[in-house]
Design a protein around this motif. Structure first.
Motif, PDB file in Angstrom:
ATOM      1  N   ALA A 256      -4.645  -7.492   2.961  1.00 50.75           N
ATOM      2  CA  ALA A 256      -3.434  -7.077   3.683  1.00 50.75           C
ATOM      3  C   ALA A 256      -2.429  -6.423   2.748  1.00 50.75           C
ATOM      4  O   ALA A 256      -1.828  -5.387   3.074  1.00 50.75           O
ATOM      5  N   LEU A 257      -2.242  -6.989   1.567  1.00 52.28           N
ATOM      6  CA  LEU A 257      -1.319  -6.401   0.594  1.00 52.28           C
ATOM      7  C   LEU A 257      -1.819  -5.045   0.111  1.00 52.28           C
ATOM      8  O   LEU A 257      -1.030  -4.107  -0.071  1.00 52.28           O
ATOM      9  N   ALA A 258      -3.136  -4.943  -0.101  1.00 50.06           N
ATOM     10  CA  ALA A 258      -3.699  -3.665  -0.552  1.00 50.06           C
ATOM     11  C   ALA A 258      -3.462  -2.572   0.479  1.00 50.06           C
ATOM     12  O   ALA A 258      -3.109  -1.438   0.141  1.00 50.06           O
ATOM     13  N   MET A 259      -3.641  -2.902   1.758  1.00 48.95           N
ATOM     14  CA  MET A 259      -3.448  -1.890   2.792  1.00 48.95           C
ATOM     15  C   MET A 259      -1.965  -1.578   3.003  1.00 48.95           C
ATOM     16  O   MET A 259      -1.611  -0.442   3.336  1.00 48.95           O
ATOM     17  N   ALA A 260      -1.100  -2.559   2.808  1.00 46.79           N
ATOM     18  CA  ALA A 260       0.337  -2.270   2.882  1.00 46.79           C
ATOM     19  C   ALA A 260       0.721  -1.286   1.777  1.00 46.79           C
ATOM     20  O   ALA A 260       1.454  -0.314   2.015  1.00 46.79           O
ATOM     21  N   ASP A 261       0.215  -1.531   0.564  1.00 44.45           N
ATOM     22  CA  ASP A 261       0.477  -0.609  -0.545  1.00 44.45           C
ATOM     23  C   ASP A 261      -0.135   0.765  -0.269  1.00 44.45           C
ATOM     24  O   ASP A 261       0.476   1.803  -0.547  1.00 44.45           O
ATOM     25  N   GLY A 262      -1.357   0.760   0.280  1.00 35.90           N
ATOM     26  CA  GLY A 262      -2.042   2.022   0.547  1.00 35.90           C
ATOM     27  C   GLY A 262      -1.346   2.851   1.600  1.00 35.90           C
ATOM     28  O   GLY A 262      -1.200   4.074   1.456  1.00 35.90           O
ATOM     29  N   LEU A 263      -0.913   2.223   2.683  1.00 32.90           N
ATOM     30  CA  LEU A 263      -0.195   2.950   3.728  1.00 32.90           C
ATOM     31  C   LEU A 263       1.096   3.545   3.182  1.00 32.90           C
ATOM     32  O   LEU A 263       1.468   4.684   3.511  1.00 32.90           O
ATOM     33  N   LEU A 264       1.788   2.787   2.336  1.00 30.42           N
ATOM     34  CA  LEU A 264       3.032   3.270   1.749  1.00 30.42           C
ATOM     35  C   LEU A 264       2.764   4.454   0.821  1.00 30.42           C
ATOM     36  O   LEU A 264       3.554   5.415   0.784  1.00 30.42           O
ATOM     37  N   GLU A 265       1.665   4.392   0.080  1.00 30.52           N
ATOM     38  CA  GLU A 265       1.288   5.517  -0.790  1.00 30.52           C
ATOM     39  C   GLU A 265       1.074   6.792   0.018  1.00 30.52           C
ATOM     40  O   GLU A 265       1.433   7.897  -0.418  1.00 30.52           O
ATOM     41  N   LEU A 266       0.480   6.655   1.188  1.00 31.61           N
ATOM     42  CA  LEU A 266       0.145   7.826   2.002  1.00 31.61           C
ATOM     43  C   LEU A 266       1.332   8.379   2.771  1.00 31.61           C
ATOM     44  O   LEU A 266       1.317   9.533   3.190  1.00 31.61           O
TER      45      LEU A 266
ATOM     46  N   LEU B  48       6.898  -1.424   2.963  1.00 29.60           N
ATOM     47  CA  LEU B  48       6.279  -0.826   4.157  1.00 29.60           C
ATOM     48  C   LEU B  48       7.013  -1.251   5.421  1.00 29.60           C
ATOM     49  O   LEU B  48       7.142  -0.464   6.365  1.00 29.60           O
ATOM     50  N   LEU B  49       7.494  -2.486   5.466  1.00 26.03           N
ATOM     51  CA  LEU B  49       8.160  -2.987   6.656  1.00 26.03           C
ATOM     52  C   LEU B  49       9.430  -2.195   6.965  1.00 26.03           C
ATOM     53  O   LEU B  49       9.756  -1.958   8.136  1.00 26.03           O
ATOM     54  N   PHE B  50      10.137  -1.782   5.934  1.00 29.74           N
ATOM     55  CA  PHE B  50      11.336  -0.957   6.135  1.00 29.74           C
ATOM     56  C   PHE B  50      10.977   0.496   6.404  1.00 29.74           C
ATOM     57  O   PHE B  50      11.595   1.155   7.235  1.00 29.74           O
ATOM     58  N   ARG B  51       9.950   0.993   5.691  1.00 29.60           N
ATOM     59  CA  ARG B  51       9.559   2.398   5.877  1.00 29.60           C
ATOM     60  C   ARG B  51       9.074   2.632   7.297  1.00 29.60           C
ATOM     61  O   ARG B  51       9.340   3.681   7.895  1.00 29.60           O
ATOM     62  N   HIS B  52       8.374   1.662   7.841  1.00 29.88           N
ATOM     63  CA  HIS B  52       7.890   1.774   9.215  1.00 29.88           C
ATOM     64  C   HIS B  52       9.058   1.887  10.192  1.00 29.88           C
ATOM     65  O   HIS B  52       9.097   2.773  11.055  1.00 29.88           O
TER      66      HIS B  52
ATOM     67  N   GLY C 221      -7.685   3.670  15.509  1.00 31.38           N
ATOM     68  CA  GLY C 221      -7.718   4.823  14.620  1.00 31.38           C
ATOM     69  C   GLY C 221      -6.760   4.699  13.456  1.00 31.38           C
ATOM     70  O   GLY C 221      -5.561   4.522  13.651  1.00 31.38           O
ATOM     71  N   PHE C 222      -7.310   4.749  12.223  1.00 30.29           N
ATOM     72  CA  PHE C 222      -6.470   4.728  11.029  1.00 30.29           C
ATOM     73  C   PHE C 222      -7.001   5.763  10.046  1.00 30.29           C
ATOM     74  O   PHE C 222      -8.140   6.238  10.151  1.00 30.29           O
ATOM     75  N   LEU C 223      -6.155   6.148   9.090  1.00 29.75           N
ATOM     76  CA  LEU C 223      -6.478   7.255   8.200  1.00 29.75           C
ATOM     77  C   LEU C 223      -7.561   6.870   7.193  1.00 29.75           C
ATOM     78  O   LEU C 223      -7.447   5.855   6.495  1.00 29.75           O
ATOM     79  N   GLU C 224      -8.588   7.685   7.106  1.00 33.80           N
ATOM     80  CA  GLU C 224      -9.656   7.466   6.132  1.00 33.80           C
ATOM     81  C   GLU C 224      -9.107   7.459   4.712  1.00 33.80           C
ATOM     82  O   GLU C 224      -9.583   6.717   3.845  1.00 33.80           O
ATOM     83  N   ASP C 225      -8.074   8.264   4.458  1.00 31.44           N
ATOM     84  CA  ASP C 225      -7.551   8.416   3.094  1.00 31.44           C
ATOM     85  C   ASP C 225      -6.946   7.145   2.531  1.00 31.44           C
ATOM     86  O   ASP C 225      -6.732   7.047   1.320  1.00 31.44           O
ATOM     87  N   VAL C 226      -6.673   6.145   3.378  1.00 32.33           N
ATOM     88  CA  VAL C 226      -6.089   4.912   2.856  1.00 32.33           C
ATOM     89  C   VAL C 226      -7.065   4.202   1.916  1.00 32.33           C
ATOM     90  O   VAL C 226      -6.656   3.462   1.021  1.00 32.33           O
TER      91      VAL C 226
ATOM     92  N   SER D 160      -0.889   1.543  12.293  1.00 30.84           N
ATOM     93  CA  SER D 160      -1.519   0.544  11.419  1.00 30.84           C
ATOM     94  C   SER D 160      -0.485  -0.370  10.785  1.00 30.84           C
ATOM     95  O   SER D 160      -0.732  -1.574  10.595  1.00 30.84           O
ATOM     96  N   ALA D 161       0.688   0.182  10.452  1.00 34.14           N
ATOM     97  CA  ALA D 161       1.752  -0.662   9.894  1.00 34.14           C
ATOM     98  C   ALA D 161       2.194  -1.713  10.904  1.00 34.14           C
ATOM     99  O   ALA D 161       2.468  -2.863  10.540  1.00 34.14           O
TER     100      ALA D 161
END
Length: 540
Positions: free
Chosen positions: A344-354, A391-395, A258-263, A371-372
């Protein structure tokens, strides 16, 4: 699904490729044939209009002997016969490609006839009010174990139930994967433990762990990988065309549970979809800026082909998307390494945006952390260049905010191992170790935290020299930590030594020197200074 006590005129079996829809339909037809429940049974492959017309044409030719040289016209004769005949008939439409495929070819409503259709599609237009829609899903865990053990027992192979359970779990309880796993184990005389080891090796293609295409079990026609590749092609052809495939690239690298559709509608997600839209129509590549509704349309197309599931967001939470882990593996194995890295980079950026501020315990943030973690574990090296992706630090910080200090320790420990394997002198190792020490502190492991700080001071001194700001900062942290741990005298001595060095290196009026001086002048520290320097502590 039992044919002997069935009074429903139209049944529609829906589900992803590999769940066994065709096998269920074939079992139903065999039951009906053995029980003499129908006078005529027609099996029509329904991936195209032509294949359906051909099946109808052959059927009416066998029934009445009409000329079948023109399948289109003779197909209509079969439908007319089905509407007026008193004979009992069953039409099985296997693997219906979409609503348009059966336009004008759907068998008529009849008191003597029944229809059973299978499809990967979930379009409402595929069924009417008299149709019973049946969702065919994965095996339940116990069903998966029974299936696997029975398949192996049929070939004289004994299997430990615990091993069968673990293999079934690894294969996500997917019927097609379990069938082909059993065939592979028999073909190469392999045990389950060895198979699991090979399956866990991400360097090994999934197709190499399946039986040869000429010896597929249980009437299967294609391998797991080929089954889903066809679904992906069909989804990608739907409007908005060319977006389902790159959307699945992104879905393949996130948490399958399960991951967020908004990503997908973040800036990063939309940019990736725009760059990787590949479908052409009439020789012209699809171009233009991708908007949020296009991305959501691509997700709906993947859902229509049963490649993903989209849940309903409730209680203020965002909708979650789920995808089978084997679907992810098939997609990833087919990607060029550069495309995979970009995803992978796009999703790392996307997760951080959300990622929101606070709300560390919310369902959305838990999904982001999950997901992170998958992204770091499977594609961590992509996120580490001259610096580590934020993202690695935010997680890790989010784990601490949620009170999950032990998980944060594991996170920063694993991150350090990954980074050191890439560059033993990577500049971000300093910050990773600071975060780990903080996590140890929050977990209540004060000796462990102090040891990490002191080891960091030694390593940074070796790497940067005694007077580097990072080294001075760690010394400040250690001094502060000693005071918090109850060693006031040790804290004062450390701060006084640090103050002398800061004045020498940075000057008496520098911000950092003044900060160190302020720390020495705090009441608790000031009393400790008195204890250090006075011969008569009672006079303080």
């Amino acid at each position: 699904m039992n044919a002997s006590n069935d009074d429903v005129q139209v049944k529609l079996l829906m589900g992803s490729g590999g769940v066994g829809k065709t096998q269920l339909a074939a079992h139903y037809a065999r039951q009906a044939l053995a029980g003499n429940l129908f006078d005529v049974i027609v099996w029509a492959p329904a991936a195209s209009r032509e294949s359906v017309q051909s099946a109808y044409s052959r059927a009416i030719c066998d029934i009445s002997g009409v000329d079948a040289s023109d399948p289109e016209s003779t197909a209509s004769k079969f439908l007319s016969w089905a509407q007026t005949t008193s004979h009992r008939w069953l039409v099985v439409l296997d693997n219906v490609a979409g609503p348009d495929t059966l336009s004008g070819l759907w068998p008529p409503s009849s008191a003597t006839g029944k229809v059973l259709a299978t499809t990967r599609r979930r379009d409402a237009a595929l069924s009417g009010p008299s149709c019973k829609r049946i969702n065919v899903g994965l095996f339940k865990p116990a069903e998966a174990v029974r299936y696997l053990t029975s398949k192996l027992a049929a070939h004289g192979r004994e299997i430990d139930l615990e091993e069968a359970s673990l293999v079934s779990l690894d294969l996500g309880h997917l019927p097609l994967a379990l069938a082909q796993c059993a065939a592979y184990l028999v073909d190469v005389n392999m045990d389950c433990a060895s198979y699991r080891s090979l399956l866990a090796d991400k360097r090994r293609s999934l197709n190499r762990l399946l039986p040869d295409s000429t010896s597929l079990p249980d009437d299967h026609q294609t391998t797991v990988a080929a089954t889903w590749s066809l679904s992906i092609e069909q989804a990608d052809a739907l409007s908005p065309s060319g977006l389902a495939r790159p959307a699945l690239h992104l879905a393949a690298i996130l948490d399958p549970s399960g991951f967020l559709e908004d990503v997908f509608v973040t800036r990063a997600g939309l940019e990736y979809l725009s760059r990787n839209r590949t479908v052409t129509i009439s020789g012209n590549a699809q171009e233009g800026e991708i908007e949020a509704h296009d991305a959501r349309g691509a997700l709906q197309n993947l859902r229509k082909l049963s490649l993903i599931e989209i849940g309903d967001g409730g209680d203020g939470e965002s909708a979650l998307i789920r995808v089978h882990a084997l679907v992810q593996r098939v997609v990833i194995e087919g990607l060029d390494p550069e495309v995979l890295a970009a995803a992978a980079l796009a999703m790392a950026d996307g997760l951080l945006e959300l990622w929101p501020d606070g709300s560390a315990q919310s369902g959305d943030v838990q999904a982001l952390r999950s997901s992170a973690e998958i992204l770091r574990r499977n594609h961590g090296s992509v996120l580490i260049h001259e610096w580590c992706h934020e993202l690695l630090f935010r997680h890790g910080q989010s784990l601490l905010e949620a009170g999950l200090a032990a998980s944060a320790i594991d996170h920063f420990t694993d991150l350090r191992v990954t980074v050191e394997a890439i560059d033993p002198d990577h500049s971000d190792l300093y910050y990773i170790r600071i975060h780990k020490a903080d996590a140890l502190d929050q977990a209540g492991d004060l000796p462990g935290a102090l040891a990490e700080y002191e080891s960091l001071q030694v390593d940074e001194t070796r790497r940067q020299g005694d007077d580097a700001e990072d080294v001075l900062h760690v010394r400040s942290v250690i001094a502060e930590f000693l005071g918090g741990a109850g060693d006031s005298i040790g804290s004062v001595r450390a701060f006084e030594e640090l103050l002398r060095d800061r004045i020498r290196v940075q000057g008496a009026d520098s911000e950092w020197t003044l900060d160190t001086r302020r720390r020495l002048l705090r009441p608790a520290v000031a009393r400790a200074i008195c204890l250090v320097h006075s011969r008569h502590a009672r006079n303080c």
